[in-house]
Design an enzyme around this catalytic site. Structure first.
Site, PDB file in Angstrom:
ATOM      1  N   ASN A  13       0.942  -1.179  -0.072  1.00 15.42           N
ATOM      2  CA  ASN A  13       0.208   0.150   0.035  1.00 15.42           C
ATOM      3  C   ASN A  13       0.782   1.224  -0.013  1.00 15.42           C
ATOM      4  O   ASN A  13       1.484   1.642   0.995  1.00 15.42           O
ATOM      5  CB  ASN A  13      -0.954  -0.140   1.231  1.00 15.42           C
ATOM      6  CG  ASN A  13      -1.734   1.452   1.348  1.00 15.42           C
ATOM      7  OD1 ASN A  13      -1.681   2.133   0.563  1.00 15.42           O
ATOM      8  ND2 ASN A  13      -2.243   1.435   2.645  1.00 15.42           N
ATOM      9  N   TRP A  14       1.220   1.848  -1.296  1.00 12.82           N
ATOM     10  CA  TRP A  14       1.942   2.887  -1.309  1.00 12.82           C
ATOM     11  C   TRP A  14       1.172   4.122  -0.490  1.00 12.82           C
ATOM     12  O   TRP A  14       2.223   5.168  -0.435  1.00 12.82           O
ATOM     13  CB  TRP A  14       2.250   3.236  -2.616  1.00 12.82           C
ATOM     14  CG  TRP A  14       3.311   2.168  -3.236  1.00 12.82           C
ATOM     15  CD1 TRP A  14       4.052   1.399  -2.835  1.00 12.82           C
ATOM     16  CD2 TRP A  14       3.433   2.059  -5.028  1.00 12.82           C
ATOM     17  NE1 TRP A  14       4.605   0.473  -3.640  1.00 12.82           N
ATOM     18  CE2 TRP A  14       4.409   1.313  -5.098  1.00 12.82           C
ATOM     19  CE3 TRP A  14       2.878   2.665  -6.022  1.00 12.82           C
ATOM     20  CZ2 TRP A  14       5.000   0.765  -6.048  1.00 12.82           C
ATOM     21  CZ3 TRP A  14       3.501   2.471  -7.129  1.00 12.82           C
ATOM     22  CH2 TRP A  14       4.399   1.445  -7.215  1.00 12.82           C
ATOM     23  N   LYS A  15       0.056   4.271  -0.112  1.00 13.35           N
ATOM     24  CA  LYS A  15      -0.373   5.463   0.356  1.00 13.35           C
ATOM     25  C   LYS A  15      -0.191   6.854  -0.587  1.00 13.35           C
ATOM     26  O   LYS A  15      -0.163   6.663  -1.747  1.00 13.35           O
ATOM     27  CB  LYS A  15      -0.049   5.775   1.746  1.00 13.35           C
ATOM     28  CG  LYS A  15      -0.103   4.333   2.566  1.00 13.35           C
ATOM     29  CD  LYS A  15       0.194   4.339   4.245  1.00 13.35           C
ATOM     30  CE  LYS A  15      -0.147   2.966   4.880  1.00 13.35           C
ATOM     31  NZ  LYS A  15      -0.213   3.126   6.351  1.00 13.35           N
ATOM     32  N   HIS A  99      -9.480   1.178   4.469  1.00 15.43           N
ATOM     33  CA  HIS A  99      -8.083   1.404   5.305  1.00 15.43           C
ATOM     34  C   HIS A  99      -8.491   2.262   6.420  1.00 15.43           C
ATOM     35  O   HIS A  99      -8.913   3.293   6.307  1.00 15.43           O
ATOM     36  CB  HIS A  99      -7.124   2.037   4.160  1.00 15.43           C
ATOM     37  CG  HIS A  99      -5.883   2.044   5.064  1.00 15.43           C
ATOM     38  ND1 HIS A  99      -5.347   2.977   5.858  1.00 15.43           N
ATOM     39  CD2 HIS A  99      -4.719   1.173   4.650  1.00 15.43           C
ATOM     40  CE1 HIS A  99      -4.070   2.689   6.292  1.00 15.43           C
ATOM     41  NE2 HIS A  99      -3.646   1.619   5.682  1.00 15.43           N
ATOM     42  N   GLU A 101      -6.862   4.732   7.459  1.00 18.99           N
ATOM     43  CA  GLU A 101      -6.377   5.919   7.384  1.00 18.99           C
ATOM     44  C   GLU A 101      -7.675   6.718   6.538  1.00 18.99           C
ATOM     45  O   GLU A 101      -8.272   7.863   6.971  1.00 18.99           O
ATOM     46  CB  GLU A 101      -5.320   6.128   6.360  1.00 18.99           C
ATOM     47  CG  GLU A 101      -4.085   5.930   7.380  1.00 18.99           C
ATOM     48  CD  GLU A 101      -2.799   5.408   6.695  1.00 18.99           C
ATOM     49  OE1 GLU A 101      -2.650   5.495   5.526  1.00 18.99           O
ATOM     50  OE2 GLU A 101      -1.814   4.846   7.419  1.00 18.99           O
ATOM     51  N   GLU A 171      -5.900  -5.173  10.050  1.00 23.31           N
ATOM     52  CA  GLU A 171      -4.922  -4.261  10.256  1.00 23.31           C
ATOM     53  C   GLU A 171      -5.139  -3.663  11.933  1.00 23.31           C
ATOM     54  O   GLU A 171      -5.930  -2.850  11.552  1.00 23.31           O
ATOM     55  CB  GLU A 171      -4.853  -3.073   9.342  1.00 23.31           C
ATOM     56  CG  GLU A 171      -4.292  -3.625   8.060  1.00 23.31           C
ATOM     57  CD  GLU A 171      -3.856  -2.767   7.135  1.00 23.31           C
ATOM     58  OE1 GLU A 171      -2.576  -2.901   6.771  1.00 23.31           O
ATOM     59  OE2 GLU A 171      -4.428  -1.764   6.802  1.00 23.31           O
ATOM     60  N   GLY A 177       1.938   1.937  10.625  1.00 26.86           N
ATOM     61  CA  GLY A 177       3.082   3.151  10.520  1.00 26.86           C
ATOM     62  C   GLY A 177       3.806   3.450  11.841  1.00 26.86           C
ATOM     63  O   GLY A 177       4.226   4.514  12.117  1.00 26.86           O
ATOM     64  N   SER A 217       2.942  -2.561  10.347  1.00 21.00           N
ATOM     65  CA  SER A 217       4.456  -2.399  10.441  1.00 21.00           C
ATOM     66  C   SER A 217       4.946  -3.928  10.288  1.00 21.00           C
ATOM     67  O   SER A 217       5.964  -4.303  11.013  1.00 21.00           O
ATOM     68  CB  SER A 217       4.892  -2.106  11.925  1.00 21.00           C
ATOM     69  OG  SER A 217       4.419  -0.804  12.129  1.00 21.00           O
ATOM     70  N   GLY A 238       2.744  -1.307   4.322  1.00 21.98           N
ATOM     71  CA  GLY A 238       2.860   0.283   3.859  1.00 21.98           C
ATOM     72  C   GLY A 238       4.345   0.564   3.795  1.00 21.98           C
ATOM     73  O   GLY A 238       4.935   0.504   2.764  1.00 21.98           O
ATOM     74  N   GLY A 239       4.857   1.003   4.999  1.00 23.35           N
ATOM     75  CA  GLY A 239       6.354   1.587   4.583  1.00 23.35           C
ATOM     76  C   GLY A 239       7.340   0.794   4.002  1.00 23.35           C
ATOM     77  O   GLY A 239       7.829   1.297   3.062  1.00 23.35           O
TER      78      GLY A 239
END
Ligand code: PGA
Length: 255
Positions: A13-15, A99, A101, A171, A177, A217, A238-239
């Site tokens: 997930n590049w966000k 998601h 976010e 999640e 994150g 994470s 993500g990261g």
């Protein structure tokens, strides 16, 4: 992972990261690194404006490019939104919905997550449906109730037949994150609880065939242990999906 019954899916997930040029460079870098690693599906979900560049770079490889959200209407007065019809017209098969976010910063509720999910399925898309508890809920000991409620509300009206196009991403919001990862035992326990809800809703066969990812994470260091758990069928990352070597290590852990 339980490869006999269901597909392992490692999704990035590049966000809100990567311009088209950056996405092209990233895919060109990682493509040879994951070539032939076919024991899992590999997907990167990209910002809308980056999708075409990522698709072009990924062509002919085992990498699929998805979107990070989709609107529930087919078209109309919804400034800033993109419909499933538009995404499928661009050759996009996968989409993340719900998601945390989106829920946290953009007012998404289980109701809108459900509407988006139904619209994506109706358009023939595959949905990565995200859900998970916040820290206070885990501390209060109500994680099971929360994920059960979210699973039921988010999947309302989704048929057993359509479940083959649903991937669930568990999640825990406190792990996203933050560098705080759920322990493999916590991930296993809650993914297992979600699967029990799927048994209740759809029966054992559908529940056993549904891919349930862990996200929060996940990285090159902890992926192998998380993915070794029988109810953890992949990761939403993500990261670590922005760094080719880290993402590849997660794909390797899934082989
Ligand atoms: P993270 O993000 O891996 O950076 O925690 C996961 C996600 O938000 O899907």
């Amino acid at each position: 992972m339980n490869n006999a019954k269901r597909r392992t899916v490692i999704a990035g997930n590049w966000k809100m990261n990567f311009t088209p040029a950056e996405a092209t460079a990233f895919i060109n870098e990682i493509k040879p690194m994951v070539a032939g690693k076919d024991n899992c599906d590999i997907i990167f979900c990209a910002p809308y404006v980056t999708i075409a560049a990522a698709q072009a770079a990924a062509e002919g490889s085992n990498i699929k490019i998805g979107a990070e959200n989709v609107h529930f209407a087919e078209s109309g007065a919804y400034t800033g939104e993109v419909s499933a019809k538009m995404l499928t017209a661009c050759g996009v098969e996968y989409v993340i919905i719900g998601h945390s976010e989106r829920r946290q910063y953009f007012g998404e509720t289980d109701e809108t997550v459900n509407k988006r999910t139904l619209a994506a399925l109706a358009a023939g898309m595959k949905v990565i449906l995200c859900l998970g508890e916040v820290k206070e809920q885990r501390l209060a000991g109500i994680t099971r109730e929360i994920v059960s409620m979210q699973t039921k509300l988010d999947l309302a009206g989704v048929s057993a037949e359509d479940m083959k196009n649903i991937i669930i991403a568990y999640e825990p919001v406190w792990a996203i994150g933050t560098g705080l990862t759920a322990t493999p035992e916590q991930a296993e326990e809650t993914c297992g609880q979600i699967r029990e809800v799927l048994v209740e809703l759809y029966g054992k066969d559908v529940a056993e065939a549904t891919t349930i990812q862990y996200g929060g994470s996940m990285n090159d260091k902890n992926a192998a242990e998380l993915l070794s758990k029988p109810n953890v069928d992949g990761g939403l990352i993500g990261g670590a999906s922005l760094v080719a070597s880290k993402f590849t290590a997660i794909v390797d852990a899934a082989q």
